[in-house]
Each structure stands twice: as structure tokens, then as C-alpha cells.
Design a protein around this motif. Structure first.
Motif, PDB file in Angstrom:
ATOM      1  N   ALA A   1      -3.345   1.938  -5.773  1.00 19.55           N
ATOM      2  CA  ALA A   1      -4.708   1.516  -5.473  1.00 19.55           C
ATOM      3  C   ALA A   1      -4.812   0.963  -4.065  1.00 19.55           C
ATOM      4  O   ALA A   1      -3.923   0.248  -3.594  1.00 19.55           O
ATOM      5  N   LEU A   2      -5.895   1.323  -3.391  1.00 15.01           N
ATOM      6  CA  LEU A   2      -6.306   0.678  -2.152  1.00 15.01           C
ATOM      7  C   LEU A   2      -7.301  -0.398  -2.546  1.00 15.01           C
ATOM      8  O   LEU A   2      -8.325  -0.112  -3.178  1.00 15.01           O
ATOM      9  N   ARG A   3      -7.003  -1.640  -2.200  1.00 16.23           N
ATOM     10  CA  ARG A   3      -7.793  -2.760  -2.717  1.00 16.23           C
ATOM     11  C   ARG A   3      -8.621  -3.427  -1.615  1.00 16.23           C
ATOM     12  O   ARG A   3      -8.182  -3.538  -0.465  1.00 16.23           O
ATOM     13  N   PHE A   4      -9.832  -3.883  -2.007  1.00 16.40           N
ATOM     14  CA  PHE A   4     -10.762  -4.553  -1.111  1.00 16.40           C
ATOM     15  C   PHE A   4     -10.919  -5.996  -1.590  1.00 16.40           C
ATOM     16  O   PHE A   4     -11.085  -6.247  -2.783  1.00 16.40           O
ATOM     17  N   TRP A   5     -10.904  -6.934  -0.624  1.00 11.10           N
ATOM     18  CA  TRP A   5     -10.976  -8.362  -0.946  1.00 11.10           C
ATOM     19  C   TRP A   5     -12.034  -9.054  -0.099  1.00 11.10           C
ATOM     20  O   TRP A   5     -12.276  -8.659   1.043  1.00 11.10           O
ATOM     21  N   HIS A   6     -12.630 -10.093  -0.680  1.00 11.29           N
ATOM     22  CA  HIS A   6     -13.515 -10.975   0.080  1.00 11.29           C
ATOM     23  C   HIS A   6     -12.717 -12.200   0.509  1.00 11.29           C
ATOM     24  O   HIS A   6     -12.170 -12.919  -0.334  1.00 11.29           O
ATOM     25  N   ALA A   7     -12.634 -12.412   1.826  1.00 11.60           N
ATOM     26  CA  ALA A   7     -11.895 -13.555   2.373  1.00 11.60           C
ATOM     27  C   ALA A   7     -12.890 -14.629   2.789  1.00 11.60           C
ATOM     28  O   ALA A   7     -13.639 -14.457   3.758  1.00 11.60           O
ATOM     29  N   ASP A   8     -12.902 -15.716   2.071  1.00 13.03           N
ATOM     30  CA  ASP A   8     -13.831 -16.824   2.315  1.00 13.03           C
ATOM     31  C   ASP A   8     -13.045 -18.003   2.858  1.00 13.03           C
ATOM     32  O   ASP A   8     -12.434 -18.760   2.095  1.00 13.03           O
ATOM     33  N   ASP A   9     -13.061 -18.172   4.183  1.00 11.11           N
ATOM     34  CA  ASP A   9     -12.288 -19.273   4.750  1.00 11.11           C
ATOM     35  C   ASP A   9     -12.919 -20.618   4.443  1.00 11.11           C
ATOM     36  O   ASP A   9     -12.217 -21.619   4.269  1.00 11.11           O
ATOM     37  N   ALA A  10     -14.263 -20.667   4.334  1.00  7.81           N
ATOM     38  CA  ALA A  10     -14.919 -21.932   3.999  1.00  7.81           C
ATOM     39  C   ALA A  10     -14.598 -22.349   2.570  1.00  7.81           C
ATOM     40  O   ALA A  10     -14.323 -23.518   2.288  1.00  7.81           O
ATOM     41  N   GLY A  11     -14.608 -21.391   1.667  1.00 10.52           N
ATOM     42  CA  GLY A  11     -14.295 -21.682   0.282  1.00 10.52           C
ATOM     43  C   GLY A  11     -12.819 -21.611  -0.032  1.00 10.52           C
ATOM     44  O   GLY A  11     -12.410 -21.842  -1.168  1.00 10.52           O
ATOM     45  N   ARG A  12     -12.013 -21.250   0.985  1.00 10.69           N
ATOM     46  CA  ARG A  12     -10.564 -21.152   0.825  1.00 10.69           C
ATOM     47  C   ARG A  12     -10.193 -20.279  -0.365  1.00 10.69           C
ATOM     48  O   ARG A  12      -9.445 -20.691  -1.263  1.00 10.69           O
ATOM     49  N   SER A  13     -10.694 -19.030  -0.331  1.00 14.94           N
ATOM     50  CA  SER A  13     -10.437 -18.145  -1.461  1.00 14.94           C
ATOM     51  C   SER A  13     -10.318 -16.699  -1.006  1.00 14.94           C
ATOM     52  O   SER A  13     -10.858 -16.293   0.021  1.00 14.94           O
ATOM     53  N   LEU A  14      -9.579 -15.928  -1.799  1.00 12.20           N
ATOM     54  CA  LEU A  14      -9.494 -14.477  -1.696  1.00 12.20           C
ATOM     55  C   LEU A  14      -9.876 -13.917  -3.056  1.00 12.20           C
ATOM     56  O   LEU A  14      -9.232 -14.232  -4.056  1.00 12.20           O
ATOM     57  N   SER A  15     -10.910 -13.095  -3.111  1.00 14.16           N
ATOM     58  CA  SER A  15     -11.362 -12.584  -4.403  1.00 14.16           C
ATOM     59  C   SER A  15     -11.535 -11.071  -4.321  1.00 14.16           C
ATOM     60  O   SER A  15     -11.964 -10.535  -3.298  1.00 14.16           O
ATOM     61  N   PRO A  16     -11.193 -10.349  -5.402  1.00  9.45           N
ATOM     62  CA  PRO A  16     -11.296  -8.893  -5.386  1.00  9.45           C
ATOM     63  C   PRO A  16     -12.738  -8.415  -5.345  1.00  9.45           C
ATOM     64  O   PRO A  16     -13.620  -9.005  -5.973  1.00  9.45           O
ATOM     65  N   ILE A  17     -12.969  -7.336  -4.597  1.00 11.20           N
ATOM     66  CA  ILE A  17     -14.288  -6.715  -4.510  1.00 11.20           C
ATOM     67  C   ILE A  17     -14.288  -5.354  -5.195  1.00 11.20           C
ATOM     68  O   ILE A  17     -15.172  -5.032  -5.987  1.00 11.20           O
ATOM     69  N   HIS A  18     -13.246  -4.552  -4.891  1.00  8.79           N
ATOM     70  CA  HIS A  18     -13.275  -3.151  -5.286  1.00  8.79           C
ATOM     71  C   HIS A  18     -11.861  -2.595  -5.151  1.00  8.79           C
ATOM     72  O   HIS A  18     -11.034  -3.155  -4.429  1.00  8.79           O
ATOM     73  N   SER A  19     -11.567  -1.504  -5.823  1.00 13.21           N
ATOM     74  CA  SER A  19     -10.306  -0.802  -5.635  1.00 13.21           C
ATOM     75  C   SER A  19     -10.534   0.695  -5.771  1.00 13.21           C
ATOM     76  O   SER A  19     -11.443   1.135  -6.492  1.00 13.21           O
ATOM     77  N   VAL A  20      -9.716   1.465  -5.060  1.00 14.55           N
ATOM     78  CA  VAL A  20      -9.821   2.923  -5.059  1.00 14.55           C
ATOM     79  C   VAL A  20      -8.457   3.503  -5.423  1.00 14.55           C
ATOM     80  O   VAL A  20      -7.450   3.111  -4.824  1.00 14.55           O
ATOM     81  N   PRO A  21      -8.363   4.419  -6.384  1.00 11.98           N
ATOM     82  CA  PRO A  21      -7.067   5.000  -6.736  1.00 11.98           C
ATOM     83  C   PRO A  21      -6.451   5.749  -5.549  1.00 11.98           C
ATOM     84  O   PRO A  21      -7.133   6.515  -4.860  1.00 11.98           O
ATOM     85  N   LEU A  22      -5.168   5.516  -5.307  1.00 11.34           N
ATOM     86  CA  LEU A  22      -4.479   6.152  -4.195  1.00 11.34           C
ATOM     87  C   LEU A  22      -2.982   6.145  -4.505  1.00 11.34           C
ATOM     88  O   LEU A  22      -2.351   5.090  -4.482  1.00 11.34           O
ATOM     89  N   THR A  23      -2.416   7.289  -4.802  1.00 10.89           N
ATOM     90  CA  THR A  23      -1.021   7.380  -5.212  1.00 10.89           C
ATOM     91  C   THR A  23      -0.102   7.461  -4.004  1.00 10.89           C
ATOM     92  O   THR A  23      -0.303   8.296  -3.122  1.00 10.89           O
ATOM     93  N   GLY A  24       0.906   6.585  -3.975  1.00 10.63           N
ATOM     94  CA  GLY A  24       1.881   6.598  -2.902  1.00 10.63           C
ATOM     95  C   GLY A  24       1.971   5.263  -2.199  1.00 10.63           C
ATOM     96  O   GLY A  24       1.273   4.305  -2.539  1.00 10.63           O
ATOM     97  N   PHE A  25       2.860   5.194  -1.215  1.00  4.52           N
ATOM     98  CA  PHE A  25       2.963   4.002  -0.368  1.00  4.52           C
ATOM     99  C   PHE A  25       1.896   4.084   0.717  1.00  4.52           C
ATOM    100  O   PHE A  25       1.875   5.035   1.505  1.00  4.52           O
TER     101      PHE A  25
END
Length: 341
Positions: A230-254
Motif C-alpha cells: 500500500a501507498l499510504r497518505f497521512w495528515h501531519a498536524d504539527d499544532a495537534g502533534r498528530s499523524l493520522s491516516p487519510i487514504h491508502s492505495v494498493p501497490l505491490t512491491g517495495f
């Protein structure tokens, strides 16, 4: 590559012939490990296992300069992603970062500090650079002032890094940890252990390494790649000091490299059967290829950063080009090891 036609537009061949003293090589003699594209649309930099940085002119598809000086393989390259800049940076297993002048195609200086090989670089902001290394540290460089801030990255070597702004960045480690950092703190703002899960039989039950990271400049979105499918998408909130998942896309391999289209319409990912820096694991079902992942919406930018940039009279990022060019990624190998680009 030509995205619309779905095939390779031009192949830049390797050069395995013995190098003559003073001669410019026609290509790399060993595997290509890093690629960076300049804003002029015609200059390409590549780094490889032959310890060379090659400068290519895409109008002629030939090497115009060989930048030497590294003693071991060149693992990473970076150009400033949010505005045109004269400097390029190369990181190597020799523990050094070398600074180059792209227009003059010459050496500027060497940055010392890491105690083990450098694995990743990224640059956003004027004379700002972040590096990750096998010594488990991150270093935020102010190149013109010849200063650096050192951040302890944890208990595992670091394989990937991406800058969100000149003062914030994300890092990925071999133990699968994804972390969000600020230049104002010595400890991470947020940490996600095993962000890409466990590798099962592939890694002997260990976490999937974070192998690639990317982020639009001055944004709050992070893309991460590994070997978990999976290729993963994250929301980086420096004010809230958090990393939260947004979305993922299937992708086989390194996922060995990630680049973002300036238009925000798609992501290009270099995918291989093996990790770009070694042959520790192998996914035979994967294809050594370039994967194009369409995006439904443009990447959003952090409102606070946009407001600050507007007050300073600066653009948050370059305007989209008519064609769908991509932000050059640091990692460039899809697993092919023939020295071709």
C-alpha cells in the motif's frame, strides 16, 4: 517516461566501459540509487553505486558533467522543491553531504556530521536541508550559515525523510516508525510505530520498513511507501502533534521512491522487487516498474503556512506547469540494477 502513452520515452544507457582519465562517462557503471529533476525541465541529476553524481541534459539525453568526490555510493539527491535554487545536494554512504552549484556544475562545499551512511535528503526553503542516516539521527542544516541541528531518530536506522516546511519534517525508520518533527523540539511531535504493519513471512514477522516518503512543500500531507502492498497518505498536524491516516492505495512491491505531480493530479512511485539499497528481502510477485497513481483532488496546504507565506509575499509552491511534471524524488531505483536511468 511519457505518462500519457504509458511507456518509456527515453532510456539513458549505462556505461560499463573503463573510464579514461578526464573523460566524461556516458552513464553510470553501477546501479542508479537517486534521481532529482531541476525546475528548468532539461536538467537531470542521478547518483549511483559508482559514487558519481551525473548531470544530464534531457535535450540531448547525454551526460554533460560528472560530479566526483564521494568515496562510496551516492544514495540520495535533493533540489529545493518549493522554488528554483542554484544548489543541489548529494548524500552518500561515505557519511558526507556535498553541495553543488547546478548552473556552474561545480562543487561548493562538504557538510560533515553523520557518523554512518546517509540514506535520504530533502530540501524546502532557502538554504534549508534535512538528512537521515544509518546512525539513527536526523540533521537539519542551515547551509549558508554552516550550522546543523541534530535530532535523535530513535532506536533504528532511518531510511526516508521529507520536509513539510523549513521547520517541520517527517522521517521513516527501518523498524516501521513514522515520526513528525519540528525544529523547535528535540523529540518528535508525533510517532506512529509500525505505520505500515508487520511484514509477516517476508520480514520474519518484523515491521515493514518505511522505504520512501514525500510531501508537497508547505503542506500537511505526507505519502509513505513500504513493502506492505500500500501507498499510504497521512495528515501531519504539527499544532495537534498528530499523524493520522487519510487514504491508502494498493501497490505491490517495495516503494523505493515517490514523486508528486506539480498539478497534484497524480503520484509517480518507483516500485521494485527489492529494497533499493540492498537485497535483504524479495517480493517475486512485484514488477520493477514506475506506478502512476491518479489523485482525485490537489494536495491541500496547511492554512497557517499559507497565511504566513502570503504575509511574507512568497508563493507557497510553484504554479502547476501545463504538462504534468513531477517533483523530483530522492530515491530513484525500482529494483533494476543495470546502471541505466
Amino acid at each position: 517516461w511519457e505518462r500519457r502513452e504509458g511507456g518509456a520515452r527515453t532510456r539513458l544507457p549505462p556505461d560499463r566501459a573503463p573510464a579514461e582519465p578526464g573523460a566524461t562517462p556516458r552513464g553510470h557503471s553501477r546501479d542508479v540509487l537517486a534521481v532529482a529533476a531541476a525546475d528548468d525541465g532539461r536538467t537531470l541529476l542521478t547518483g549511483g553505486g559508482d559514487a558519481r553524481v551525473l548531470v544530464w541534459d534531457l535535450r540531448t539525453n547525454g551526460v554533460v558533467k560528472c560530479l566526483g568526490g564521494h568515496r562510496k555510493r551516492v544514495t540520495s539527491l535533493a533540489l529545493r522543491r518549493d522554488a528554483p535554487a542554484a544548489e543541489a545536494y548529494s548524500g552518500s554512504s561515505d557519511r558526507c553531504v556535498r553541495v553543488w552549484n547546478v548552473a556552474q556544475r561545480g562543487f561548493v562545499e562538504t557538510l560533515f556530521g553523520h557518523q554512518e551512511g546517509i540514506t535520504a535528503l530533502d530540501a524546502v526553503g532557502e538554504q534549508s536541508l534535512v538528512s537521515a542516516a544509518e546512525d539513527r539521527t536526523l540533521r537539519l542544516w542551515k547551509v549558508d550559515e554552516e550550522t546543523q541541528l541534530v535530532f535523535g531518530g530513535g532506536s533504528s536506522p532511518l531510511d526516508a525523510v521529507a520536509m513539510l516546511s523549513p521547520t517541520s519534517f517527517v522521517a521513516g525508520a527501518q523498524d516501521g516508525t513514522l515520526s513528525l518533527w519540528s525544529s523547535m523540539r528535540k523529540r518528535p511531535l508525533a510517532t506512529l510505530p509500525t505505520a505500515h504493519g508487520l511484514g509477516g513471512a517476508l520480514t520474519g514477522g518484523a515491521p515493514c520498513w518505511i522505504t520512501a516518503l514525500a510531501a508537497p512543500p508547505h503542506s500537511d500531507v505526507v505519502l509513505s511507501g513500504s513493502c506492505d502492498g500500500a501507498l499510504r497518505f497521512w495528515h501531519a498536524d504539527d499544532a495537534g502533534r498528530s499523524l493520522s491516516p487519510i487514504h491508502s492505495v494498493p501497490l505491490t512491491g517495495f516503494v523505493n521512491g515517490i514523486a508528486l505531480a506539480r498539478s497534484g493530479k497524480f503520484v509517480a512511485a518507483a516500485v521494485g522487487q527489492e529494497h533499493r539499497l540492498g537485497r535483504w528481502f524479495r517480493l517475486p510477485e512485484a514488477r520493477n516498474s514506475l506506478a502512476i497513481v491518479p489523485l482525485d483532488e490537489c494536495m491541500h496546504a496547511a492554512p497557517k503556512l499559507l497565511e504566513q507565506l502570503a504575509q511574507n509575499g512568497k508563493r507557497p509552491m510553484p504554479a502547476p506547469w501545463e504538462a504534468d511534471e513531477v517533483y523530483g524524488g530522492g530515491g530513484g531505483s525500482s529494483g533494476e540494477e543495470d546502471g541505466g536511468d
